[in-house]
Design an enzyme around this catalytic site. Structure first.
Site, PDB file in Angstrom:
ATOM      1  N   GLU A 148      -4.494   3.703 -10.659  1.00 28.60           N
ATOM      2  CA  GLU A 148      -5.323   2.622 -10.486  1.00 28.60           C
ATOM      3  C   GLU A 148      -6.515   2.315 -11.478  1.00 28.60           C
ATOM      4  OE1 GLU A 148      -6.128   1.295  -6.214  1.00 28.60           O
ATOM      5  OE2 GLU A 148      -5.404   3.115  -5.876  1.00 28.60           O
ATOM      6  N   CYS A 189       0.907  -1.306   0.023  1.00 32.45           N
ATOM      7  CA  CYS A 189      -0.189   0.158  -0.059  1.00 32.45           C
ATOM      8  C   CYS A 189       0.775   1.310  -0.106  1.00 32.45           C
ATOM      9  CB  CYS A 189      -1.112   0.001   1.425  1.00 32.45           C
ATOM     10  SG  CYS A 189      -1.876   1.404   1.220  1.00 32.45           S
ATOM     11  N   ARG A 237      -0.059   4.367   3.043  1.00 31.87           N
ATOM     12  CA  ARG A 237      -0.249   4.001   4.437  1.00 31.87           C
ATOM     13  C   ARG A 237       0.028   5.210   5.218  1.00 31.87           C
ATOM     14  NH1 ARG A 237       4.228  -0.297   4.680  1.00 31.87           N
ATOM     15  NH2 ARG A 237       4.715  -0.075   2.560  1.00 31.87           N
ATOM     16  N   TRP A 279      -8.923   5.822  -0.630  1.00 30.35           N
ATOM     17  CA  TRP A 279      -9.299   5.982  -1.734  1.00 30.35           C
ATOM     18  C   TRP A 279      -8.374   5.946  -2.916  1.00 30.35           C
ATOM     19  CZ3 TRP A 279      -8.274   8.969   2.696  1.00 30.35           C
ATOM     20  CH2 TRP A 279      -6.983   9.271   2.893  1.00 30.35           C
TER      21      TRP A 279
END
Length: 1203
Positions: free
Chosen positions: A339, A162, A165, A334
């Site tokens: 992505e 991630c 983070r 979010w």
């Protein structure tokens, strides 16, 4: 942020893999000792790994990898680019072995208690013993909600894939472990979607359903993401919709769902609870926020009919925490723009739109050297960012996300000694080397708690029905394709189906959101408001009330919603039971977290900090953290900023501050708490609201409570309109009915000392009045008495106090007032002197129905009605509007009903009436002669009679078994001197009682008003009127110390005393004697009403003696003691500040800093009391203000009617 950047691997290998931008560095491959974790000292026994930033040349050291649990890479092969390992478990999933659970639990609790600085503490040891016992008995255990919240946040922090983070501590955790059905799961998921979407202002959240038990009763969400588009395989091999969803779409179809067949069909939720077969539910369309993708420059983009949803919520992963496995735990962050633009829309195996975009752009797609893919993907990503920004939906670009990860990486290296990261996944799918993460070497290892991949539910579910005929690919029953297929559930149908239990179930769901209500009080009013707030919020939240000094500050970082109700003591200080909380907030502010001990910081520093931070509005903090200015989608860079990452960034809060405008530092402590919570990262639900006890405090609270409840419900997406009638009733009145309260005769009353100790949470003792002397030499318009209380010889508790401490006196109401109230009451005991117990009828909702039982009132003791009204209940404070509403129902006279209704409901009329009459209970009963209250109900509605505090006027070295008090006897008339006479409760009680009377009292330490530890320091004592009281103890102690230690060096003691006339000088003979003996170096007398003498105040004398004052403070390290009312204290402070500034030649900033340093060094001491003889003056001022407001409102209303 979405599903493809969360980690989750499980392997028995324990090596560490290190990535640079294109290099696998196996020279740092070191074996791991899983069982040698040392969380307490942070020094695991393992070699360090050095990681380099190839762009800056900086080198960092990773030690955290020593605590890694597992890694899928081997000593010879790096497998970091593999998405996930095939699940090696059998289809019939089993639980972990008991010893593995025990080992992982031990590791988790070591981490948890280390994080709160209580490793190996008694609470840690006891909790671990409890967990071990549970594991031994059942093979598993349960974590508390606080432990669950900690684990969920830490798992995000540990997620190696991630990039976002940095926001890990702001994760909102919804505890849904009480859910037992798919219907309950569906409602919880809908609430999650609504909360997280937040109209586009996305909030990170996770909802956690029950943990795995035996592997046969798992809760699962079958969807890979809560929201996703269907994928339909066509007969020609093409796909309509999202190709990644083909298999799951077929699962939904075989369950009976029928999609429309378009490329943007939202898939239903497929849920299974307790191991049962799944059911599917249509997500209400109003919960799903979709964004049409358009381009800022290319109009033809809109013709492509591209869209995407706002909320990326992963729902198929497993939360592994402390050896427990939570198989259903949807969570969301979010979107990072790439992505959607690169992966979801651009990948060949997804929507594959690059070619169409390139063609519309006029690019040559046949020649790769034109870089048509790169140019198309840039425009596609630009369109995504532009569209989300235009729609006001949270999104972050990959450059900002990369920079934020580097900031997170630096923070983690500094705070934890490492930051596990999967370089292959952290580097964005475009602009690789243009981002800073590309050039940073990263160590890949896995820590627990964690989020893990798990086998798709349809591949491992054990079916309960139709097990004989299964589809080989999905495991679904083939018979479900026939007419008997399971029908779909629409949202409205679900709502109707659960109508019978919806209210109870909705409340159960809402209990997942905890509302912590904190209060600090001197008089009990803040507690009363806090209890009412608990009743209101209990309709929609898990509301819990805590007094500040009983609240464990360690828990504050894990709170969700904090509501503060607090008063201010003296001239801006916290109430006594709020001091520890104020100090803790100060410690967190200074340390920016709980990483250092608060004991390292002085209370003096904390108090000066309170003064400084309560006198500003903290504009910057409010701008940063106010909900009204919180993140919007257009601010795509702010969401990853480190500026809003204070230690309390996860909480939302609101503060209601109580105070009196008679004090210069009005509501100072409430402002301090509000400012600090905001500066520490908290998000305001509402701006600070103040309630003035001299002008509409009760009305202000009712308005604030209603608004904050509605705002909180909106913020946490709780729909409780159906309970608004109950809540409105709670806001308007807290009245019991005669049917729900009663007097129960008892054989004997409670012991008065024990009852008062319990009521006031103090150790109350009885002291005998042995002396009472009028300190004025001649008859004057005012009376000041010296009161001497002596400890009884039979007392078991030794008298312990220091000069400067306070004595709390528990007084009695005047006999004539009590008698007049008793005459008017109905439903009384057989006699006014019969011992009774006040009992309340309690209703409990149980599975067997509503059960009723009588329980004793939690605060009122067993006593007679006369004693209750005399000793325990306050009948002199002006009745609050809710009591007036009750009195309205106690008369049948319509004229009285109308007048009482106007008083209760119109705040301006009420304030004018209150300030004009300053009415007590007898006053209103006399004004409304037909009102006849019920005695039982009235006892539950009246506030408690509070202790009155006086400075001790003696030294324990001189009088070790006595307490001396200097008491101004308060009497005044309202209406500018034309109204009835009012009597101060405690001063007149002490003035009226006879010598030999036993007086209940207790000592309250005033640590900030004690003598200097270094007796060679000068002391400047400033105290007009009864402000001289604590100084008498000082000079007594100085005299005794001088006799005991002849030849010792003592600093000067200078007294600045003021009164109206010479006849009102207090302790004249003592002062003259002390001056002769040189105990007091100088005595300066200010007379403000002496005939033929210029009006002089202590401030004037300070200015006159400015050189000496400045020398003693600035050069000799002297102490300043100020005792008196709040207005005088503020004037003295400003006078001393001007003296210091002038003599020290300081600018404004320097003198402010110097004055605060006096508090830090505990050299500026204040003992502030409220209005006494100035009561009538202040009341008249407030009455005029109320009248002006009424006239203004009247004129405004008439003007509006005229329009």
């Amino acid at each position: 942020m979405s599903m493809n950047i969360y980690n989750g691997h499980s392997s028995s290998s324990s090596s560490t893999c290190v990535h640079s931008q294109n290099v696998y560095n196996d020279n740092n491959n070191i074996s791991n000792n899983n069982n040698n974790n040392n969380y307490a000292d942070g020094k695991p026994e393992k070699k360090i790994i050095k990681l380099q930033n190839l762009q800056t040349g900086q080198e960092s050291t990773d030690r955290l990898h020593a605590l890694s649990q597992s890694n899928r890479c081997t000593e010879h092969v790096c497998l970091g680019s593999i998405v996930s390992f095939p699940n090696t478990k059998a289809v019939s999933i089993t639980c972990r072995p008991v010893e593995e659970v025990r080992s992982l639990a031990k590791d988790f609790f070591d981490q948890y208690y280390t994080s709160i600085k209580r490793y190996n503490s008694t609470s840690h040891v006891q909790r671990w013993e409890q967990v071990q016992a549970e594991i031994t008995d059942t093979g598993t255990y349960n974590v508390t909600e606080t432990e669950l919240v900690y684990g969920a946040k830490l798992a995000w922090r540990n997620s190696v894939r991630c990039i976002g983070r940095i926001q890990w501590a702001k994760l909102q955790v919804f505890d849904a472990r009480s859910v037992t059905t798919t219907t309950g799961m569906f409602e919880a998921v809908c609430k999650h979607i609504k909360y997280a979407t937040n109209k586009g202002n996305i909030r990170s959240a996770i909802t956690i359903f029950p943990q795995r038990t035996d592997g046969k009763h798992d809760f699962r969400i079958w969807n890979p993401q809560l929201i996703g588009y269907a994928g339909y395989r066509q007969s020609d091999g093409t796909v309509v919709g999202d190709p990644i969803s083909i298999e799951f779409t077929e699962v939904c179809t075989k369950l009976g769902w029928k999609g429309k067949g378009t490329k943007w069909d939202i898939l239903p939720l497929v849920l299974s609870s307790d191991g049962h077969d799944p059911e599917y539910f249509e997500i209400p369309s109003e919960l799903i926020l979709e964004i049409p993708i358009v381009h800022p420059n290319f109009e033809w983009f809109a013709e492509m009919d591209i869209r995407w949803y706002a909320l990326p919520a992963v729902s198929s992963m497993l939360f592994d925490c402390g050896g427990l496995e939570f198989t259903a735990c949807p969570f969301n962050g979010w979107y990072m723009g790439t992505e959607i633009g690169c992966r979801d829309l651009g990948d060949v195996h997804r929507y594959n739109m690059l070619e169409e975009v390139a063609i519309r752009m006029g690019l040559d797609i046949k020649n790769p050297t034109t870089l048509w893919k790169d140019r198309a993907i840039v425009e596609l990503n630009l369109a995504v960012l532009y569209s989300y920004q235009r729609a006001g939906v949270t999104v972050v670009d990959h450059h900002t996300a990369s920079e934020s990860f580097m900031k997170h990486y630096e923070n983690e290296m500094r705070m934890r000694g490492g930051c596990p990261a999967d370089w292959v996944w952290i580097v964005p799918p475009m602009s690789g080397s243009a981002t800073p993460v590309f050039h940073q070497e990263m160590a890949l290892y896995h820590l627990k708690p964690s989020y893990e991949y798990q086998e798709p539910a349809w591949k491992c579910h054990v079916w309960k029905k139709g097990a004989s005929q299964r589809d080989s690919s999905t495991g679904l029953s083939l018979r479900q394709n026939r007419k008997g297929a399971r029908r779909k559930f629409h949202f409205k149908e679900i709502a109707r189906a659960v109508k019978f239990t919806s209210k109870l179930f909705g409340k159960a769901l809402s209990k997942r959101v905890k509302a912590t209500i904190l209060y600090a009080t001197e008089t009990g009013k803040s507690e009363m408001y806090a209890r009412r707030l608990e009743e209101i919020f209990g309709h929609a939240f898990n509301a819990q009330v805590n007094r500040m000094d009983e609240y464990d500050i360690i828990n504050i970082e894990h709170e969700t919603l904090i509501l503060v109700v607090t008063s201010t003591f003296g001239n801006g200080d916290p109430p006594e039971n709020g001091e520890s909380f104020a100090h803790s907030l100060y410690a967190i502010k200074m340390n920016q977290g709980l990483s250092m001990g608060a004991e390292d910081l002085s209370m003096a520093s904390s108090k000066s900090f309170i003064k400084m931070n309560s006198q500003t509005d903290s504009v910057a903090a409010e701008r940063r953290f106010d909900r009204n200015d919180s993140l919007k989608g257009s601010q795509i860079s702010d969401i990853m900023s480190d500026d809003n990452l204070g230690p309390l960034r996860n909480i939302t809060f609101a503060v209601f501050a109580l105070g009196s405008s008679a004090y210069p530092n009005f509501c100072a402590f409430g402002r301090y708490v509000d400012n600090l919570l905001g500066e520490l990262g908290g998000e305001r639900l509402m701006k600070l609201t103040s309630g003035d006890e001299l002008a509409g405090q009760d009305q202000a609270f009712r308005v604030w409570a209603a608004e904050i409840f509605q705002t909180a419900c909106d913020s946490f997406c709780l729909d409780f309109d159906k309970n608004m009638a109950d809540i409105s009733a709670a806001l308007k009145a807290d009245t019991l009915s005669p049917e729900s309260v009663r007097f129960l005769p008892v054989q004997a009353a409670d012991d008065e000392v024990q009852a008062l100790s319990k009521l006031h949470n103090r150790k109350v003792n009885m002291y005998s009045l042995v002396e009472k002397t009028n300190l004025h030499e001649k008859d004057t318009s005012r009376v000041t008495i010296k009161v001497v209380l002596r400890k009884r010889l039979s007392s078991e508790t030794p008298l312990s106090y220091q000069s400067g401490d306070h004595v709390g006196i528990v007084a009695e109401n005047r006999v004539e007032l009590v008698d007049k109230v008793l005459e008017r009451l109905g439903n009384k005991p057989s006699t006014d002197d019969e011992a009774v117990q006040v009992q309340l009828l309690q209703e409990k909702h149980t599975p067997m129905g509503v059960q009723k039982q009588w329980i004793p009132h939690e605060r009122l003791p067993r006593s007679s009605l006369r004693v209750l009204l005399t000793r325990y209940l306050d009948i002199t404070t002006p009745p609050r509007p809710n009591l007036i509403l009750y009195l309205m129902r106690c008369t049948e006279d319509t004229t009285e009903q109308e007048r009482l209704s106007s008083l209760a409901k119109d705040s301006d009329v009420y304030e004018h009436w209150k300030q004009c009459n300053w009415p007590n209970l007898v006053t209103i009963l006399e004004q409304f002669p037909n009102v006849k209250p019920d005695a039982t109900v009235l006892c539950t509605m009246l506030p408690m009679l509070q202790p009155r505090f006086y400075s001790v006027s003696s030294s324990p070295h001189a009088f070790n078994d006595e307490l001396h008090l200097t008491v101004a006897v308060v009497t005044y008339k309202t209406r500018g001197g034309e109204g009835p006479t009012h009597y101060g409760v405690c001063s007149n009680y002490l003035n009226d009682i006879q010598v030999g009377t036993l007086v209940p009292c207790f000592v309250r330490s005033a640590t900030s008003f004690h003598l200097p530890t270094d007796m060679s320091r000068p002391m400047i004592m400033i105290g007009p009127g009864t402000g001289i009281a604590p100084f008498r103890g000082f000079w007594q102690e100085r005299k005794i110390m001088g006799n005991r230690k002849p030849g010792s060096r003592f600093g000067k003691m200078t007294l600045f005393f003021g009164c109206r006339t010479k006849e009102m000088i207090l302790y004249r003979s003592e002062l003259e004697s002390l001056k002769k003996e040189n105990i007091l170096s100088d005595i300066f007398l200010a007379l403000s009403r002496e005939p033929s003498v210029k009006k002089t105040y202590v401030q004037d004398l300070l200015r006159r003696e400015g050189d000496a004052v400045a020398r003693q403070i600035m050069q000799e390290g002297g102490h300043v003691y100020v005792c008196g009312d709040c207005t005088m204290a503020e004037d003295v402070y400003q006078t001393l500040k001007s003296i210091v500034q002038e003599r020290g030649m300081l600018n404004d900033a320097e003198v402010e800093s110097y004055m605060l340093s006096l508090r830090d060094d505990n050299r500026y001491h204040e003992d502030i009391f409220g209005i006494t003889h100035r009561t009538a003056e202040v009341h008249e001022k407030v009455r005029q203000t109320a009248m002006t407001r009424i006239e203004s409102n009247y004129s405004l209303n008439n003007a509006n009617v005229g329009k």
